[in-house]
Scaffold this motif. Structure first.
Motif, PDB file in Angstrom:
ATOM      1  N   GLY A   1     -17.996 -16.169  22.808  1.00 11.94           N
ATOM      2  CA  GLY A   1     -18.831 -15.339  22.583  1.00 11.94           C
ATOM      3  C   GLY A   1     -20.220 -15.564  23.009  1.00 11.94           C
ATOM      4  O   GLY A   1     -21.046 -14.763  23.634  1.00 11.94           O
ATOM      5  N   LEU A   2     -20.330 -16.875  22.827  1.00  9.52           N
ATOM      6  CA  LEU A   2     -21.802 -17.531  23.016  1.00  9.52           C
ATOM      7  C   LEU A   2     -21.864 -17.921  24.497  1.00  9.52           C
ATOM      8  O   LEU A   2     -23.108 -18.426  25.091  1.00  9.52           O
ATOM      9  CB  LEU A   2     -21.937 -18.796  22.140  1.00  9.52           C
ATOM     10  N   GLY A   3     -20.782 -18.076  25.252  1.00  8.92           N
ATOM     11  CA  GLY A   3     -20.658 -18.672  26.416  1.00  8.92           C
ATOM     12  C   GLY A   3     -19.919 -19.975  26.868  1.00  8.92           C
ATOM     13  O   GLY A   3     -19.873 -20.011  28.118  1.00  8.92           O
ATOM     14  N   TYR A   4     -19.137 -20.420  25.867  1.00  5.05           N
ATOM     15  CA  TYR A   4     -18.229 -21.423  26.124  1.00  5.05           C
ATOM     16  C   TYR A   4     -17.084 -21.192  27.071  1.00  5.05           C
ATOM     17  O   TYR A   4     -16.338 -19.911  26.741  1.00  5.05           O
ATOM     18  CB  TYR A   4     -17.789 -21.909  24.907  1.00  5.05           C
ATOM     19  N   ARG A   5     -16.759 -21.625  28.164  1.00  2.97           N
ATOM     20  CA  ARG A   5     -15.765 -21.336  28.964  1.00  2.97           C
ATOM     21  C   ARG A   5     -14.710 -22.674  28.920  1.00  2.97           C
ATOM     22  O   ARG A   5     -13.451 -22.229  29.572  1.00  2.97           O
ATOM     23  CB  ARG A   5     -16.323 -20.940  30.262  1.00  2.97           C
ATOM     24  N   HIS A   6     -14.958 -23.686  28.627  1.00  2.00           N
ATOM     25  CA  HIS A   6     -14.260 -24.779  28.626  1.00  2.00           C
ATOM     26  C   HIS A   6     -13.635 -25.006  27.198  1.00  2.00           C
ATOM     27  O   HIS A   6     -14.377 -25.554  26.416  1.00  2.00           O
ATOM     28  CB  HIS A   6     -14.873 -26.009  29.071  1.00  2.00           C
ATOM     29  N   LEU A   7     -12.274 -24.888  26.988  1.00  2.00           N
ATOM     30  CA  LEU A   7     -12.081 -25.223  25.782  1.00  2.00           C
ATOM     31  C   LEU A   7     -10.915 -26.432  25.649  1.00  2.00           C
ATOM     32  O   LEU A   7      -9.954 -26.211  26.372  1.00  2.00           O
ATOM     33  CB  LEU A   7     -11.088 -24.129  25.116  1.00  2.00           C
TER      34      LEU A   7
ATOM     35  N   VAL B   1      -4.100 -22.077  17.294  1.00  2.00           N
ATOM     36  CA  VAL B   1      -5.504 -21.696  16.751  1.00  2.00           C
ATOM     37  C   VAL B   1      -6.314 -21.184  17.894  1.00  2.00           C
ATOM     38  O   VAL B   1      -6.685 -20.404  17.940  1.00  2.00           O
ATOM     39  CB  VAL B   1      -6.000 -22.658  15.966  1.00  2.00           C
ATOM     40  N   VAL B   2      -5.907 -22.186  18.821  1.00  2.00           N
ATOM     41  CA  VAL B   2      -7.028 -22.032  20.166  1.00  2.00           C
ATOM     42  C   VAL B   2      -6.383 -20.762  20.742  1.00  2.00           C
ATOM     43  O   VAL B   2      -7.048 -20.027  21.366  1.00  2.00           O
ATOM     44  CB  VAL B   2      -6.979 -23.088  21.323  1.00  2.00           C
ATOM     45  N   GLY B   3      -4.805 -20.710  20.867  1.00  2.00           N
ATOM     46  CA  GLY B   3      -4.423 -19.580  21.664  1.00  2.00           C
ATOM     47  C   GLY B   3      -4.889 -18.129  20.710  1.00  2.00           C
ATOM     48  O   GLY B   3      -5.054 -17.116  21.553  1.00  2.00           O
ATOM     49  N   GLU B   4      -4.818 -18.286  19.554  1.00  2.00           N
ATOM     50  CA  GLU B   4      -5.172 -16.984  18.906  1.00  2.00           C
ATOM     51  C   GLU B   4      -6.500 -16.386  19.209  1.00  2.00           C
ATOM     52  O   GLU B   4      -6.678 -15.510  19.314  1.00  2.00           O
ATOM     53  CB  GLU B   4      -4.857 -17.216  17.162  1.00  2.00           C
ATOM     54  N   ALA B   5      -7.643 -17.509  19.054  1.00  2.00           N
ATOM     55  CA  ALA B   5      -8.890 -17.393  19.300  1.00  2.00           C
ATOM     56  C   ALA B   5      -8.945 -16.667  20.912  1.00  2.00           C
ATOM     57  O   ALA B   5      -9.894 -15.622  21.009  1.00  2.00           O
ATOM     58  CB  ALA B   5      -9.677 -18.519  19.195  1.00  2.00           C
ATOM     59  N   ILE B   6      -8.314 -17.287  21.937  1.00  5.55           N
ATOM     60  CA  ILE B   6      -8.458 -16.815  23.293  1.00  5.55           C
ATOM     61  C   ILE B   6      -8.074 -15.119  23.294  1.00  5.55           C
ATOM     62  O   ILE B   6      -8.572 -14.429  23.752  1.00  5.55           O
ATOM     63  CB  ILE B   6      -7.617 -17.619  24.200  1.00  5.55           C
ATOM     64  N   ALA B   7      -6.730 -15.149  22.455  1.00  2.62           N
ATOM     65  CA  ALA B   7      -6.111 -13.462  22.476  1.00  2.62           C
ATOM     66  C   ALA B   7      -7.356 -12.437  21.869  1.00  2.62           C
ATOM     67  O   ALA B   7      -7.368 -11.586  22.037  1.00  2.62           O
ATOM     68  CB  ALA B   7      -4.904 -13.544  21.668  1.00  2.62           C
ATOM     69  N   ARG B   8      -7.937 -13.025  20.586  1.00  3.96           N
ATOM     70  CA  ARG B   8      -8.824 -12.289  19.946  1.00  3.96           C
ATOM     71  C   ARG B   8     -10.241 -12.127  20.677  1.00  3.96           C
ATOM     72  O   ARG B   8     -10.816 -11.187  20.564  1.00  3.96           O
ATOM     73  CB  ARG B   8      -9.126 -12.777  18.639  1.00  3.96           C
ATOM     74  N   SER B   9     -10.563 -12.820  21.471  1.00  2.00           N
ATOM     75  CA  SER B   9     -11.981 -12.921  22.320  1.00  2.00           C
ATOM     76  C   SER B   9     -11.641 -11.669  23.270  1.00  2.00           C
ATOM     77  O   SER B   9     -12.747 -11.246  23.776  1.00  2.00           O
ATOM     78  CB  SER B   9     -12.148 -14.121  23.013  1.00  2.00           C
ATOM     79  N   GLU B  10     -10.634 -11.528  23.835  1.00  2.48           N
ATOM     80  CA  GLU B  10     -10.332 -10.332  25.284  1.00  2.48           C
ATOM     81  C   GLU B  10     -11.132 -10.877  26.100  1.00  2.48           C
ATOM     82  O   GLU B  10     -11.538 -10.107  27.037  1.00  2.48           O
ATOM     83  CB  GLU B  10     -10.937  -9.054  24.646  1.00  2.48           C
ATOM     84  N   MET B  11     -11.360 -12.013  26.318  1.00  2.00           N
ATOM     85  CA  MET B  11     -12.165 -12.809  27.458  1.00  2.00           C
ATOM     86  C   MET B  11     -10.908 -12.612  28.641  1.00  2.00           C
ATOM     87  O   MET B  11      -9.978 -13.404  28.157  1.00  2.00           O
ATOM     88  CB  MET B  11     -12.672 -14.202  27.317  1.00  2.00           C
ATOM     89  N   PRO B  12     -11.462 -12.376  29.735  1.00  2.00           N
ATOM     90  CA  PRO B  12     -10.293 -12.457  30.970  1.00  2.00           C
ATOM     91  C   PRO B  12      -9.748 -14.011  30.822  1.00  2.00           C
ATOM     92  O   PRO B  12     -10.468 -14.825  30.945  1.00  2.00           O
ATOM     93  CB  PRO B  12     -11.116 -11.676  32.049  1.00  2.00           C
ATOM     94  N   ARG B  13      -8.533 -14.124  31.133  1.00  2.00           N
ATOM     95  CA  ARG B  13      -8.001 -15.499  31.209  1.00  2.00           C
ATOM     96  C   ARG B  13      -8.509 -16.278  32.333  1.00  2.00           C
ATOM     97  O   ARG B  13      -9.044 -17.443  32.097  1.00  2.00           O
ATOM     98  CB  ARG B  13      -6.547 -15.230  31.431  1.00  2.00           C
ATOM     99  N   ALA B  14      -8.966 -15.573  33.350  1.00  2.00           N
ATOM    100  CA  ALA B  14      -9.395 -16.058  34.620  1.00  2.00           C
ATOM    101  C   ALA B  14     -10.783 -17.056  34.492  1.00  2.00           C
ATOM    102  O   ALA B  14     -11.317 -17.759  34.924  1.00  2.00           O
ATOM    103  CB  ALA B  14      -9.406 -15.183  35.843  1.00  2.00           C
TER     104      ALA B  14
ATOM    105  N   ARG C   1       2.554 -22.430  22.247  1.00  2.00           N
ATOM    106  CA  ARG C   1       1.663 -22.330  21.139  1.00  2.00           C
ATOM    107  C   ARG C   1       0.560 -21.597  21.539  1.00  2.00           C
ATOM    108  O   ARG C   1      -0.250 -20.852  20.790  1.00  2.00           O
ATOM    109  CB  ARG C   1       1.749 -23.684  20.654  1.00  2.00           C
ATOM    110  N   LEU C   2      -0.046 -21.732  22.836  1.00  2.00           N
ATOM    111  CA  LEU C   2      -1.387 -21.334  23.311  1.00  2.00           C
ATOM    112  C   LEU C   2      -1.373 -19.867  23.560  1.00  2.00           C
ATOM    113  O   LEU C   2      -2.179 -19.335  23.830  1.00  2.00           O
ATOM    114  CB  LEU C   2      -1.755 -22.086  24.401  1.00  2.00           C
ATOM    115  N   GLY C   3       0.182 -19.397  23.855  1.00  2.00           N
ATOM    116  CA  GLY C   3       0.468 -18.014  24.140  1.00  2.00           C
ATOM    117  C   GLY C   3      -0.228 -17.605  25.670  1.00  2.00           C
ATOM    118  O   GLY C   3      -0.568 -16.706  26.023  1.00  2.00           O
ATOM    119  N   LEU C   4       0.006 -18.914  26.445  1.00  2.00           N
ATOM    120  CA  LEU C   4      -0.621 -18.579  27.682  1.00  2.00           C
ATOM    121  C   LEU C   4       0.666 -18.953  28.800  1.00  2.00           C
ATOM    122  O   LEU C   4       1.502 -19.776  28.614  1.00  2.00           O
ATOM    123  CB  LEU C   4      -1.662 -19.789  28.067  1.00  2.00           C
ATOM    124  N   GLU C   5       0.330 -18.525  30.074  1.00  2.00           N
ATOM    125  CA  GLU C   5       1.319 -18.658  30.960  1.00  2.00           C
ATOM    126  C   GLU C   5       1.269 -20.145  32.092  1.00  2.00           C
ATOM    127  O   GLU C   5       2.055 -20.715  32.567  1.00  2.00           O
ATOM    128  CB  GLU C   5       1.455 -17.579  32.223  1.00  2.00           C
TER     129      GLU C   5
END
Length: 256
Positions: free
Chosen positions: A26-32, A43-56, A84-88
């Motif tokens: 939310g603060l602007g971090y784009r590299h995890l 944990v990282v995957g859950e945060a990505i899903a909760r953030s609703e930030m477009p994957r791209a 674990r990350l919930g990502l393709e």
């Protein structure tokens, strides 16, 4: 991977609360940045899903641990990380350390195949020597995207910065704040006072003063997350950089 690594990303080692990572996004971090051995890819995957930030919009990196670097294990282990990350796919996949089952002539071609298949955007290496990097380049079928190493005012290797400059990839600094151990050193403290910033921000600005280097500091509080991002805008004077370069004290936090 046709993307530039942000100057400041988020290191997640030890982070076990997805809310921290969600706040960072939310603060602007784009590299995890995470790793199998951190035990927090979920944990990282859950945060990505909760953030609703477009994957791209996110650049997600993880690292294969030394037990899963045999050619026959690379794909299976990577798919477990993706689950674990919930990502393709992950944008960046590192060899965490060049030991264990790592063999450049077999590990690296197996990793290159993952890029060709679209499971991985690019391949990185971590904690390598210059000699190890040279050997790896002989066996990688895709460009090296990044090299991640411990890099802070108390421990850094000029030859690794030089290799990154020569071969055109970013050096990714982990533990750039030296766990606070550099904060009371005169060159750091005096620069902080001169610029009206924190010693942590001075450490980060010093890391970022070399154009080949980006950083993935860990932070948990919103104030520290925000301050680390703000360090991108701090320019140290050349003499301040030189004084920090010349600190005659070496503290390696994560030796081999």
């Amino acid at each position: 991977m046709n993307r530039t690594l942000p100057a400041v990303g988020l290191g997640t080692m030890g982070v076990d609360d997805p809310a921290v990572i969600e706040t960072a996004i939310g603060l602007g971090y784009r590299h995890l940045d995470t790793a199998q051995v951190y035990g927090n890819e979920t944990v990282v995957g859950e945060a990505i899903a909760r953030s609703e930030m477009p994957r791209a919009e996110l650049l997600v990196a993880t690292k294969l641990w030394v037990t899963d670097l045999a050619a026959g294990d690379v794909r299976t282990s990577t798919r477990r990380s993706l689950d674990r990350l919930g990502l393709e796919y992950v944008d960046l996949l590192y060899v965490h350390r060049p030991r264990g089952s790592y063999a450049p002539e077999t590990t690296l071609p197996a990793l290159s195949e993952l890029v060709e298949e679209g499971l991985v955007g690019g391949i990185g290496l971590s904690n390598f020597s210059v000699e190890g990097l040279e050997a790896a380049r002989e066996h990688l079928d895709v460009p090296l995207v990044a090299h991640q190493v411990e890099h802070h005012p108390l421990f850094w290797r000029a030859e690794l910065v030089a290799d990154a400059r020569e071969h055109g990839y970013p050096l990714v600094a982990y533990s750039p704040l030296a766990s606070g151990r550099a904060f009371d050193l005169p060159p750091v403290r005096e620069a902080a006072e001169a610029h009206g910033v924190s010693p942590a921000q001075v450490c980060l600005a010093w890391v970022l003063s070399r154009e080949e280097v980006v950083a993935v500091p860990k932070a948990s509080s919103e104030d520290h997350l925000r301050a680390n991002l703000e360090a991108r805008n701090l320019s140290l004077y050349e003499e301040e950089i030189a004084r920090i370069d010349a600190i005659d004290l070496e503290v390696e936090l994560f030796p081999e």
